[in-house]
Design a protein around this motif. Sequence first.
Motif, PDB file in Angstrom:
ATOM      1  N   HIS A 110       8.980 -23.602  26.573  1.00  0.00           N
ATOM      2  CA  HIS A 110       7.767 -24.300  26.180  1.00  0.00           C
ATOM      3  C   HIS A 110       6.978 -24.724  27.407  1.00  0.00           C
ATOM      4  CE1 HIS A 110       5.249 -27.499  24.371  1.00  0.00           C
ATOM      5  NE2 HIS A 110       5.331 -26.752  23.288  1.00  0.00           N
ATOM      6  N   HIS A 127       2.680 -23.134  18.169  1.00  0.00           N
ATOM      7  CA  HIS A 127       2.267 -23.694  19.462  1.00  0.00           C
ATOM      8  C   HIS A 127       1.115 -22.857  19.965  1.00  0.00           C
ATOM      9  CE1 HIS A 127       6.084 -25.952  19.691  1.00  0.00           C
ATOM     10  NE2 HIS A 127       6.542 -24.904  19.031  1.00  0.00           N
ATOM     11  N   PHE A 142      -0.810 -22.363  23.102  1.00  0.00           N
ATOM     12  CA  PHE A 142      -0.857 -22.696  24.530  1.00  0.00           C
ATOM     13  C   PHE A 142      -2.191 -22.239  25.095  1.00  0.00           C
ATOM     14  CE2 PHE A 142       3.573 -21.899  23.505  1.00  0.00           C
ATOM     15  CZ  PHE A 142       4.186 -23.034  23.996  1.00  0.00           C
ATOM     16  N   CYS A 201      -0.320 -27.571  25.242  1.00  0.00           N
ATOM     17  CA  CYS A 201       0.095 -27.013  23.963  1.00  0.00           C
ATOM     18  C   CYS A 201      -0.441 -27.877  22.827  1.00  0.00           C
ATOM     19  CB  CYS A 201       1.605 -26.911  23.857  1.00  0.00           C
ATOM     20  SG  CYS A 201       2.094 -26.195  22.273  1.00  0.00           S
ATOM     21  N   CYS A 240       0.881 -28.704  20.224  1.00  0.00           N
ATOM     22  CA  CYS A 240       1.856 -29.596  19.595  1.00  0.00           C
ATOM     23  C   CYS A 240       1.983 -30.901  20.366  1.00  0.00           C
ATOM     24  CB  CYS A 240       3.213 -28.918  19.464  1.00  0.00           C
ATOM     25  SG  CYS A 240       4.096 -28.778  21.022  1.00  0.00           S
TER      26      CYS A 240
HETATM   27 ZN   LIG Z   1       4.122 -26.689  21.729  1.00  0.00          ZN
END
Ligand SMILES: [Zn+2]
Length: 687
Positions: A651, A674, A676, A681, A683
Amino acid sequence: MQSHGEKPNEYSFGSIVKMCASLALLLRGEQIHGCTVKTGFDLYVYVVNGVLDMYAKCKRIFEAEYIFRTMSGEKNNVTWTSMLTGYAKNGFAYKAIECFRDLRREGNESNHFTFPSVLTACGTVSARKVGVQVHGCIVKSGFIENIFVQSSLIAMYAKCRDMEAARVLLRGMDVDDEVSLNSMIVECVRQGLEDEALSLFGRMHERGLKIDEFTIPSVLNCFALSRREMNIACSVHCLMVKTGYGNYKLVNNALVDMYAKRGLMDSALKVFEEMIVKDVISWTALVTGNTHNGSYEEALKLFCDMRGEGISPDQIVTASVLSASAELTLLEFGKQVHGNYIKSGFPSSLSVDNSLVTMYTKCGSLEDANVVFNSMENRDLITWTALIVGYAKNGKAKDSLQSYNLMIGSGIKPDYITFIGLLFACSHAGLIEEAQHYFDSMRTVYGISPGPEHYACMIDLFGRSGDFVRVEELLIQMEVEPDATVWKAILAASRKHGNIENGERAAKTLMELEPNNAVPYVLLSNMYSAAGRQEEAANVRRLMKSRNISKEPGCSWVEGKGKVHSFMSEDRRHPRMVEIYSKVEEMMLLIKGVGYLPDMSFALQDLDKESKELGLAYHSEKLAVAFGLLAIPAGAPIRIIKNLRVCGDCHNAMKYISKVYLRHIILRDSNCFHHFRDGNCSCGDYW
Ligand SMILES: [Zn+2]
Ligand SMILES: [Zn+2]
């Protein structure tokens, strides 16, 4: 006759036009109609009746009506009956009923042709009251003994959902009437009276009565929708073959549908393959059956075969194949289905639009989902819920909550699933107050009792902030037994806050609930080792080994150039393996240069530092992204799907990769999406 110079009279005109009517020869009929007008024979009622009947039988009801209205002579019984029957047979039920009233008002007699026609019309529009009046007339005029009239009465009552009246009449019949029994069975199935339908069917079979091609599909539907024993269904299938219905498309479609709905895909396929003529309904039954049973690849394959046969997909099969693409996260495929659907010119339907919104959100393409959503004229709970859940899973909590408010504003009430999306959004954005508010409103405003999924979101939220007191309160409050999702949330929170006591309890419960899941062992062992309790960590790993539990191998997929490429950790099977591994090296070098540090706590233990670092670098998602960088043109997003949750190190690395390579990377793991972009990100580093 005409070429011999002989003049036809009213009888020859009448009979020739009658023949056109029975053969539905419209063009010929029209020519003869023309002749009668020219020769003046259109004044004879016998001829006019024939012409009227011809137009009605050729589905030209307005022409028939015109002749009926404008005819100069006296209308006789036959005229009225032809008009009435024409209306009834062409689906103009109200006109038929009106015509029957006019006929009575004018003092005409009704007979065993008029009564069945008006009764059919009553059944079509469920006009029971009129039907009862007609029944009265029938009794008065002495036609009640006529079998045609009787079976029409039974069909009328059954269609008007007055099954009791239909049953009484059926019992009172002197003979077993095939028509009545067939129509009773069809209506029983339509009204969910499956037992009665099957018992009537049994009676017909016992007495050797002819079961028609419309009744068999109805009977098969009984088995498709219920949990009834399949051996009876199979004997119906046998009977069908014996009685010569084996080649009827309607019957075979119902068979395919029944087997598919019951999950007997082999039998469904067998019937399907033996069919000589297949239509879109046959294919739809098979495709939908596969989607329903979770065989998504098979559903897509069949859909392609269907297209290959030149059959245009309808709304039902389109919705079904879109669901299958959503489950497989095949954005490109879903887009093609969408494009073809638009091209096909079919009007859009709510179910197709809903499947599109769901497919796009499940594939992480919120822009496309929004385009469809905004184009929709009608939206229902499913549409809104798809959007709310979609935003939540794609890290857009604010949009998720906003959509919820808009939905409430439009007067639609949320359901169990809507709240899962909403609470998921809150838990991922750390919105404690909002979550509590929605959670409470579930019960107090909407009367929905929260299930394990809702509790898991709440526990996740409190656990993440380290509030284990509230977690405990929620656990006690639960009316249902906490399931694995709840314990997983507790375990994750315990790990984050180093709360070994809670972690141990959650891990041990999970080991019982999901005996083959390696995650609780791995996490517990990691927790011990992070706390410096190496011996206990080793014990957990030994226990895991002795129970023969191994970590589910991580696997990542990436869609590139119309093909799906899959990667396992340290995978060396890909044909472009050499390129991919050197791309990984380049990636790691570049991101380290801008501050990435490998996080060893996600590496396999029992290895030296360098091997750990290498192991991390070859995680499946890193191989997938390296391949994506090589194969997917610059500027296009790289879409990766992972079977497990993304590991913390990957991640972190993805964030740096998105920045260094200026790429939008979309990674769907087992929990959420996610996105990116530029070093961040969607999230918010919480997943
Ligand atoms: Zn994420
Ligand atoms: Zn990783």
